[in-house]
Design an enzyme around this catalytic site. Structure first.
Site, PDB file in Angstrom:
ATOM      1  N   SER A  16     -21.997   2.026  36.347  1.00  0.00           N
ATOM      2  CA  SER A  16     -21.731   3.368  35.822  1.00  0.00           C
ATOM      3  C   SER A  16     -21.649   4.417  36.916  1.00  0.00           C
ATOM      4  O   SER A  16     -22.341   4.325  37.936  1.00  0.00           O
ATOM      5  CB  SER A  16     -22.858   3.779  34.862  1.00  0.00           C
ATOM      6  OG  SER A  16     -22.980   2.877  33.812  1.00  0.00           O
TER       7      SER A  16
ATOM      8  N   HIS B 135     -26.931   6.173  28.308  1.00  0.00           N
ATOM      9  CA  HIS B 135     -27.404   4.784  28.287  1.00  0.00           C
ATOM     10  C   HIS B 135     -28.896   4.686  27.975  1.00  0.00           C
ATOM     11  O   HIS B 135     -29.330   3.758  27.307  1.00  0.00           O
ATOM     12  CB  HIS B 135     -27.084   4.085  29.615  1.00  0.00           C
ATOM     13  CG  HIS B 135     -25.615   3.808  29.792  1.00  0.00           C
ATOM     14  ND1 HIS B 135     -24.912   2.960  28.976  1.00  0.00           N
ATOM     15  CD2 HIS B 135     -24.699   4.309  30.665  1.00  0.00           C
ATOM     16  CE1 HIS B 135     -23.634   2.923  29.344  1.00  0.00           C
ATOM     17  NE2 HIS B 135     -23.471   3.748  30.380  1.00  0.00           N
TER      18      HIS B 135
END
Lengths: 494, 494
Positions: free
Chosen positions: B303, B420
């Protein structure tokens, strides 16, 4: 002993499910994973009907509103000046005050939502939640048939609102069901077909083959199972009998068709009762067929009249009784009690019935004879030409009257009529001996009706029916009741 | 003259659309056909932004609540005894009273719903309504960026609630996007890919080919366009750099993969901002992959850290300023104003920076040098081995600190981290020079992070993050900030 143990087990499993229901409702948002939801789903499905009843009553009564909080918020709310001067002023300070006002208004709105909404919302996030909610609602509806319980009725109306939102047409997918679809889906069509049962594979294949269409509304959370489906025949003319649609061979070439006939529409989920998905389905199918086959210009149904015989037999029974009472020549004072008396037969109909009944039915009046002829479920009258021709005129006339004039709270008494009329259809034609199946004879003496959807009039008709109870019908149907029309209720027809 | 005419036309088209909006809201249920809705949809889309703004403000202010009615119903409601004794008594008369109580409670609840709900509900019945509502919401959000307007903010929060219900996971369909999908759909993937832009057809084909997966969430009312999609690479180990995922050849055989790496997740509808669809998407993809490929046991992301550089540069700037102020050797009294001063560099990091910076950047302190090295978007520091090795230790350490400790209202400051973590992931590893693209260097000095989803811990981690702000992380990441950890905030990490 064994019995006592079983009761104990039942009690225990109830407590477990009640506990897991409580967890689903009271956990904070991120804690509620699929495992918690699964536990409740499986637990609920394993409960006996009696325990489901107990659980749903608990939900309705103990998880509705925090009414102390509602009262507190009402107090705060009433203490604030509502906006309105916003347009005139509008400084930064005002915006600050308005934010507070809107926040308290929102809090009050939220506090008026029952706590059980959380259960519904959370179940709806579960892959099988929507299907499960329809099962819960079906249970609620069957509990409510046993007797009214205000709190459960309130819960039902709330759940129905939620389901209506979740099943908005935007969330539904129109799919043409064909012979290429999985057997597991086609099996559902056979199982759920509610109007004209599908007897075998050849019958099913024919309904999906040349000259036929079948469309279903699907929701992604209830896969491989339509919520509602409609069967369509492509024909040259509006069919008069269901036999020609279901059985007569061969179908015409599709390019020669000018009429799309809706001959069956079936809902599959008892838990969605009262949520009208059919309306949108019919509208979308009409749009689709018009695009695909511009040569088709007539959209009609061939529909059952499920309530006709029930209405007619009860009318005949009560009126025969009143007629008998009249026979004993009452004094004028007593006659005033008979204002409801009405000979629903015309004189020539009565004569024909008396002349033709012979051994099959006795009775002092035409109405009594008719009642005695039509009551037995053996339907022997259908085997006699004489009786058929004596019964046809009054049955057709009274059927037209039933469809066009008999109402309940301003809506057509017949449920199928009400369905199509509220969708914007008109009554086009009634057909004699159109459904000679056992069911057809029981429901409506074999009579069926064509409703017609004129795309250009659908909205107007629906609106007039909704606002004024107006039922549009063709002259063909109206003429059966013309005499009545001229005297009494011209004005309720257009 | 021409200008005046144009203004007049604008004014006229505004009035027309306003009128059609009024029709949609005020017509009775059955009157609202697709034609009325179409008129409003098309009218709205043809309006200038200024007129849309005017129309939405009208909607927010003139179509919210009938507050006189709310007050009247509150009066009725407060006059009734709430249920509670129901369980004890429960006769027929009580059920009658309770029905009244529930009815008035429901009426009050309904009266607190803004009138504009009708517009939203009705639009949602239109085939293109849901898409249209996301357009309206995008407009509202961009109006609100110009300044807060309480009534419009209230409308937005209401519309967001409705959209959240309509877009519940139950209404969404998971579809694996492949090279066999229509070009019109694949084009959307190229267009909406927000994390790692797709440069050409070969790139796209690779992302849909062997060793790769792409899944989208679709809604039937927004066809041929995913609302959100995720790209997955099947790998032997958790990738450290985006280069190896996007460009390195060839992919491994899928049967050898043990790790599913989520390397991109993109939302497509600005009007759905704040509605977390990604959470459900990730959970469903994990479930699906686990079933399809039991040999895959690790679910991780690679990410971006979009807020790291912005945070770091502003920290360096403000601290350098404070450091300068300190330099002018203030009196102890004045120093008390500097309690916020913190040298965010370790002594050895500072020394290394001063030693290696040479001509490229000047500055009185390590922080100032670092600021001057990192600010230019030419990223010249990446071309010097000396600078790279001087910058790596402080950048990695501060990045770990940024991810694990920098918060806003108890949530991770970084938006992707927050996404997340609230979904239940943990911070697994940070990777040096993992994204050397322009964007990667600008956002996070090229550093990327692996989050790991452990299916068995997802719910627990999500809950602890939600309730206590706990961020789970591996020892690998924690050790960067161990010294800080021991002194200050051990307790905020687990």
């Amino acid at each position: 002993m064994e019995h006592g143990k079983e009761t104990l087990n039942h009690q225990r499993s109830f407590e477990v499910v009640r506990e897991s229901m409580h967890s689903v409702i009271s956990m904070n948002k991120t804690e509620v994973g699929d495992s918690v939801l699964n536990e409740f789903l499986e637990g609920y499905c394993s409960l006996s009907f009696e325990n489901r009843r107990k659980l749903l009553l608990t939900l309705a009564k103990e998880y509705d509103l925090n009414r102390a909080q509602v009262r507190e918020l009402i107090k705060q709310y009433l203490g604030l000046q509502p906006p309105g001067s916003e347009a005139q002023s509008g400084g930064v300070a005002d915006e600050g005050f308005l934010s507070t006002f809107y926040r308290i208004e929102r809090n009050l709105r939220h506090s008026l939502k029952p706590v059980y909404e959380t259960l519904f919302e959370r179940l709806n996030t579960h892959p099988e939640g929507l299907k499960f909610l329809t099962i819960i609602r079906a249970d609620i509806l069957s509990i409510l048939t046993e007797g009214n319980i205000a709190s459960l009725r309130a819960l039902d109306s709330y759940l129905k609102e939620k389901l209506t939102t979740w099943l908005s047409p935007a969330a539904l997918e129109l799919h043409q069901i064909t012979w290429d679809d999985p057997a597991s889906l086609l099996e559902k069509i056979v199982f759920y077909e509610a109007v004209h049962p599908i007897s075998n594979l050849i019958d099913l294949k024919r309904r999906l083959g040349v000259g036929r269409r079948c469309f279903g509304y699907f929701h992604s959370a209830i896969p491989r199972e339509p919520l509602i489906f409609i069967e369509v025949a492509l024909l040259k003319n509006i069919a008069e009998t269901i036999q020609e649609v279901l059985w007569d061979n061969p179908p015409i070439a599709e390019s020669e068709a000018t009429c799309a006939l809706f001959y069956s529409i079936s809902s599959t989920q008892p838990g969605l009762a009262g949520i009208n998905l059919g309306k949108f389905l019919i509208k979308r199918v009409i749009t689709l067929v018009k695009i695909d086959m511009p040569h088709i210009s007539v959209f009609a149904t061939l529909s059952p009249i499920p309530g006709f015989m029930q209405w007619l037999l009860s009318k005949l029974a009560s009126q025969s009784k009143l007629a008998k009472a009249e026979d004993i020549s009452l004094s004028p004072a007593d006659r005033s009690g008979l204002t409801f008396y009405e000979n629903i037969l015309e004189p020539e109909e009565e004569r024909a019935l008396i002349d033709s009944s012979g051994d099959l039915a006795s009775g002092k009046s035409g109405m009594e004879i008719m009642l005695n002829l039509l009551t037995p479920t053996t339907h022997e009258w259908t085997n006699s030409d004489k009786l058929l021709s004596a019964l046809k005129p009054p049955l057709m006339r009274l059927c037209a009257r039933y469809l066009l004039q008999e109402k309940k709270r301003g809506k057509a008494l017949d449920s199928v009529a009400n369905f199509h009329l509220q969708n914007g259809a008109m009554v086009q034609r009634i057909n004699w001996m159109a459904d000679q199946s056992e069911k057809g004879l029981n429901q409506s003496a074999g009579i069926m009706v064509n409703y017609v959807y004129r795309p250009e009039n659908i909205e107007e008709y629906a609106q007039l029916y909704f606002s004024k109870g107006h039922i549009h019908s063709s002259y063909d149907v109206k003429r059966y009741i013309q005499p009545v029309l001229e005297n009494e209720s011209k004005d309720s027809l257009l």
